[in-house]
Every structure is written in C-alpha cells, then in structure tokens.
Design a protein around this motif. Structure first.
Motif, short mmCIF file in Angstrom:
data_model
loop_
_atom_site.label_atom_id
_atom_site.label_comp_id
_atom_site.label_asym_id
_atom_site.label_seq_id
_atom_site.Cartn_x
_atom_site.Cartn_y
_atom_site.Cartn_z
N ARG A 1 -86.41 82.87 73.99
CA ARG A 1 -86.08 81.82 74.95
C ARG A 1 -84.55 81.76 75.14
NH1 ARG A 1 -90.51 77.95 75.19
NH2 ARG A 1 -89.06 76.29 75.78
N PRO A 2 -83.96 82.85 75.67
CA PRO A 2 -82.50 82.89 75.80
C PRO A 2 -81.98 81.84 76.78
CG PRO A 2 -83.50 84.69 77.00
CD PRO A 2 -84.60 84.06 76.22
N VAL A 3 -80.77 81.37 76.51
CA VAL A 3 -80.06 80.42 77.37
C VAL A 3 -80.94 79.20 77.68
CG1 VAL A 3 -78.44 80.28 79.30
CG2 VAL A 3 -79.06 82.51 78.40
N GLU A 4 -81.65 78.74 76.67
CA GLU A 4 -82.53 77.58 76.88
C GLU A 4 -81.72 76.30 77.11
OE1 GLU A 4 -86.40 75.42 74.76
OE2 GLU A 4 -85.35 77.06 73.75
N HIS A 5 -80.54 76.23 76.52
CA HIS A 5 -79.72 75.02 76.62
C HIS A 5 -78.41 75.36 77.32
CE1 HIS A 5 -82.58 73.29 73.81
NE2 HIS A 5 -82.39 74.34 73.03
N LEU A 6 -78.06 74.55 78.31
CA LEU A 6 -76.83 74.72 79.06
C LEU A 6 -75.92 73.52 78.87
CD1 LEU A 6 -77.82 76.11 82.59
CD2 LEU A 6 -76.54 77.32 80.82
N LYS A 7 -74.62 73.78 78.92
CA LYS A 7 -73.64 72.70 78.86
C LYS A 7 -72.53 73.00 79.88
CE LYS A 7 -72.08 71.38 74.82
NZ LYS A 7 -71.30 71.38 73.54
N ASN A 8 -72.20 72.00 80.69
CA ASN A 8 -71.09 72.12 81.62
C ASN A 8 -69.81 71.77 80.87
OD1 ASN A 8 -69.04 71.40 83.65
ND2 ASN A 8 -70.71 71.57 85.13
N GLU B 1 -69.50 87.25 69.12
CA GLU B 1 -69.99 86.40 68.04
C GLU B 1 -70.35 85.00 68.52
OE1 GLU B 1 -66.54 88.87 66.31
OE2 GLU B 1 -67.19 88.06 68.24
N GLY B 2 -69.94 84.64 69.73
CA GLY B 2 -70.24 83.30 70.26
C GLY B 2 -69.00 82.44 70.36
N GLY B 3 -69.16 81.27 71.02
CA GLY B 3 -68.03 80.39 71.28
C GLY B 3 -67.42 80.72 72.63
N VAL B 4 -66.77 79.73 73.25
CA VAL B 4 -66.10 79.93 74.52
C VAL B 4 -64.62 79.58 74.33
CG1 VAL B 4 -66.01 79.36 76.98
CG2 VAL B 4 -68.20 79.35 75.78
N TYR B 5 -63.75 80.52 74.66
CA TYR B 5 -62.32 80.35 74.49
C TYR B 5 -61.64 80.26 75.86
CZ TYR B 5 -62.93 81.55 69.57
OH TYR B 5 -63.32 81.55 68.25
N ARG B 6 -60.45 79.68 75.83
CA ARG B 6 -59.67 79.59 77.07
C ARG B 6 -58.20 79.79 76.77
NH1 ARG B 6 -60.37 73.08 78.07
NH2 ARG B 6 -59.25 72.39 76.19
N ALA B 7 -57.47 80.26 77.79
CA ALA B 7 -56.02 80.40 77.70
C ALA B 7 -55.47 80.18 79.09
CB ALA B 7 -55.63 81.77 77.18
N PRO B 8 -54.31 79.54 79.23
CA PRO B 8 -53.71 79.35 80.55
C PRO B 8 -53.41 80.69 81.21
CG PRO B 8 -52.66 77.94 78.92
CD PRO B 8 -53.52 78.90 78.16
N LEU B 9 -53.70 80.79 82.49
CA LEU B 9 -53.45 82.03 83.21
C LEU B 9 -51.97 82.38 83.20
CD1 LEU B 9 -54.72 84.25 84.95
CD2 LEU B 9 -54.47 82.75 86.94
N LYS B 10 -51.11 81.38 83.17
CA LYS B 10 -49.67 81.62 83.17
C LYS B 10 -49.13 81.94 81.77
CE LYS B 10 -48.79 78.68 87.19
NZ LYS B 10 -48.04 77.50 87.73
N GLY C 1 -74.17 78.63 77.58
CA GLY C 1 -75.56 78.48 77.14
C GLY C 1 -75.80 78.98 75.74
N THR C 2 -76.93 78.56 75.19
CA THR C 2 -77.38 79.01 73.87
C THR C 2 -78.90 78.98 73.84
OG1 THR C 2 -77.11 78.71 71.48
CG2 THR C 2 -77.31 76.71 72.80
N PRO C 3 -79.59 79.86 73.11
CA PRO C 3 -79.04 81.02 72.39
C PRO C 3 -78.64 82.13 73.35
CG PRO C 3 -81.42 81.04 72.25
CD PRO C 3 -81.06 79.76 72.94
N ARG C 4 -77.82 83.04 72.88
CA ARG C 4 -77.32 84.09 73.75
C ARG C 4 -78.41 85.11 74.08
NH1 ARG C 4 -72.50 86.85 72.07
NH2 ARG C 4 -73.25 88.59 73.30
N GLY D 1 -71.52 78.61 68.91
CA GLY D 1 -72.89 79.03 69.13
C GLY D 1 -73.25 79.21 70.59
N TYR D 2 -72.36 78.82 71.50
CA TYR D 2 -72.58 78.98 72.94
C TYR D 2 -71.89 80.24 73.44
CZ TYR D 2 -74.58 74.32 73.69
OH TYR D 2 -75.40 73.21 73.68
N SER D 3 -72.33 80.73 74.60
CA SER D 3 -71.69 81.85 75.27
C SER D 3 -71.56 81.52 76.75
CB SER D 3 -72.51 83.14 75.09
OG SER D 3 -72.53 83.55 73.74
#
Length: 387
Positions: free
Chosen positions: A262-269, A217-226, A248-251, A238-240
């Motif tokens: 125009r997939p992944v037209e916008h990138l964010k670090n 559905e989109g979004g970037v999630y994180r969790a500690p490896l430990k 990037g977006t759109p997916r 809206g990013y993947s």
C-alpha cells in the motif's frame, strides 16, 4: 414458456456449445509504417520479453484479483498512435547532440525548449538545451565527471537541479537555465547497504525559492535556491517527496526494504499541513502506486477517495508520473507488444509503438521518450497534455 420459446432456447444452447473461445485479442491499429525502424529492430521470437525502463527502474506490476464490485465498462482497447491522440505534445528530435555525443532529454523548460544531457566521447557530461522551432542546440553548462547523477534534471524557478555522487558523498547541484557555473547546494555522506548498494537522492524539485529532495533513506530536505544550509523539514521522517509540496509514506520503492503493498497511503502537504489518506474501492486491499489524486493496481485505477473506479485498457506498471501518467502494455497482437502512455485523469492512451524486441522507454515527470533507431528520438511533453 411456449413451445416455440422452448425450441428456440434449446437451439441456441446447442449452438453455444459448439462455439469455442480462441482467446485471441482484438487487432490494434498499427502506428505509422517506418521502414527504417523495422530494419533497426531485428525480429525476435514472439515470446521475447520487453524491457521497460521508467526513469532508471522497472517496477513489476502487481495485480489484484480479490472479489470486487462492478466497475465502469472496460474501455475500447484499440489505441491510436500518440501523435494522433496528443498531436501538440509529440516531437521528434535528433538522438545526438553537438560533438556526436548522445543527447538524453530530461525536462521541458518551455513549450518549445527541452533540456537534457550530452555525453561527448572522452569528455565530461554537458547540459544542453534544444529549441524545437530553431532546431538548434545551446550549451548551458559543462559538468565535472563526478557531477553526473543517474536521475533526470528537474526545472523550476528558472533553475535546473540534479543529484550526483562524489566519492562517498551524495550531492545536489543547480545552475540557471540561461547558463552559468553549476553550484553545489547540499552534500551529505551516502549510505551503503549490506549488498554494497550506495543510496543517493530520490525525487528532487525546485519551487518556492527552494530546492527540495528526498534521500533514498527517507525524509524531505530543503535548501534555499540562492544558497544556505540544508535542513530536514519538520515531521517528514519516514516520508518521501511525491509532488511538491506533498510527501508520502510508505515509499514506493524496494531499495531500502520490501515493496509496500500500500505505497504512499498517507500524504502530507508540507506547506499547509493538510493530510490525506486512501479509501480504496471495496475488494482492493493493495495497489501499485498512489499519487496526490490517482491510484492504480496494474489493471484498474481510481481516485484517492475511492471514486472513479475503472478498468485500464491494458496492464500498467511502474509509478505514476506528473500525477497522472503511467506506462501501459497491451496484449500482443501479431507477435508485437503495444506500448503506450495512459492518462489516468482522462482515460486516454497514446500508442508509442508496437515491437517484438527489447525496446527502452523512458517515462519520468514531465516527459516520455524513446529512440527510433534512425538517428532521432520521439518526445512526449506530458505537461502539454495536461494543459
């Protein structure tokens, strides 16, 4: 113009009028002869379609026919076998693992060790490693039936990670590459679409002490490896995930809507906040995929800033993997379809095989592979090509 020049012009024009283009492509050099493969691949009609599986999905090539400025000369379409182009990156291993179950390679965890899944008959999936030098398997973990996902295992920070479904839940799991008991890192209710498709986890990565992923559905999630709570990274709605730490977006996907032109037209670090757009060459209003550095439209490739435009020696499809590799189909020759891996960064292509039948090729981040039909499978270590 002299009389001699006029007669010469007329003679050449008359001769040109008698020449007809039969449209036949240049003959490609055949890969090494493998009689057992020929016996396994039953001949079909020349018009038989070829099925290319990239990870688990085939993406239809989109081509651009808009008027455009001149590009670099089309490269020579003759392609050498992949083992000649990148000899240190190609390996042939058994197709079956311990217990007779098929071994599905997922990721190289070193230059000489590949990890994948084994599916023993009537038993849950298991994770095994294969040592290219010792020619031996070693078990890393046993999984429960519901722990098995459709996406490949990924590796980073000494751990393997994968996604899975358990009932109506989508989950993320990890285990040390040295072996151990798998641990569930995150669990969330899965979305079911109107056409009864269950959405799961898209790209997944392990880096910087984190497990990071994008749900379909989109979004970037994180969790500690430990271990710890999974959270949505700020500003990623809206990013993947494209290639950690870039999102990037759109997916580039049709699971949750129509494919974007125009997939992944916008990138964010996601670590530094840097943003990048796309400046396509003139006359290229759309493309098939864009990575952090490269974009392609099926028949051409260029950098994100619009430089480096060049024609591809065939038709590319699917997505960009490991930031620079795509699957390439060339024009059939002698009733066979040449299939290769193309490196956008160097312009080199390695021929995997030529076939007139339906053959499955797996291309994913870090690895390309296919079964030979004689009890083995050929692996291409994409990371070794990049070094």
């Amino acid at each position: 113009m002299t009389g001699i020049e006029e007669r010469l012009r007329d003679a050449l024009a008359a001769k040109a009028g008698t020449v007809r283009d039969d449209g036949r492509p240049r003959r490609l050099p055949a890969p090494r002869e493998r009689s057992s493969v020929a016996r396994w691949w039953a001949p079909l009609a020349v018009a038989a379609a070829i099925l290319i599986v990239v990870a688990a999905t085939v993406v239809v090539t989109r081509t651009v026919t808009s008027p455009a400025p001149a590009v670099r000369p089309t490269p020579d379409t003759s392609v050498a076998p992949v083992e000649q182009v990148w000899p240190g990156a190609v390996h042939e291993i058994p197709a079956k693992g311990p217990g007779g179950g098929g071994f599905m390679p997922d990721v190289f965890v070193s230059d000489r060790v590949v990890v994948g899944r084994v599916y023993p008959e009537n038993r849950p999936c298991e994770i095994w490693s294969y040592d290219l030098d010792k020619r031996t398997f070693a078990r890393i973990a046993r999984l429960r039936r519901e722990d098995v996902g459709n996406h490949p295992l990924v590796f980073g920070d000494g751990h393997l990670a994968w996604s899975a479904f358990s009932g109506r839940m989508k989950e993320v799991w990890t285990v040390p590459v040295t072996g151990g008991v798998p641990r569930r890192i995150a669990s969330d209710r899965a979305t079911v679409t109107r056409d009864n498709m269950t959405l799961g986890i898209g790209r997944l990565a392990v880096a910087d002490g984190l497990v990071v992923w994008s749900p379909d559905e989109g979004g970037v999630y994180r969790a500690p490896l430990k271990g710890g709570k999974a959270t949505l990274i700020d500003g990623t709605k809206g990013y993947s995930l494209v290639e950690w730490p870039w999102a990037g977006t759109p997916r580039n996907d049709s699971l949750v809507g129509d494919p974007s032109p125009r997939p992944v037209e916008h990138l964010k670090n996601l670590l530094t906040g840097e943003r990048r757009g796309v400046t396509p060459p003139a006359g290229r209003p759309s493309w098939a995929d864009c990575g952090v550095t490269w974009c392609f439209n099926g028949v051409e490739a260029w950098r994100r800033d619009g430089t480096g435009l060049r024609r591809l020696p065939g038709a590319a499809s699917g997505e960009i993997h490991s930031g620079r590799f795509v699957l390439l189909r060339q024009r059939p020759s002698g009733g066979k379809q040449p299939i290769g891996v193309h490196d956008l960064a160097t312009g080199r292509t390695g021929l995997l095989f030529q076939t007139s039948t339906r053959t499955t090729v797996h291309l994913q981040d870090g690895i390309a592979w296919f079964q030979t039909g004689r009890g083995t499978q050929v692996l291409v270590d994409l990371a070794a090509i990049g070094r």
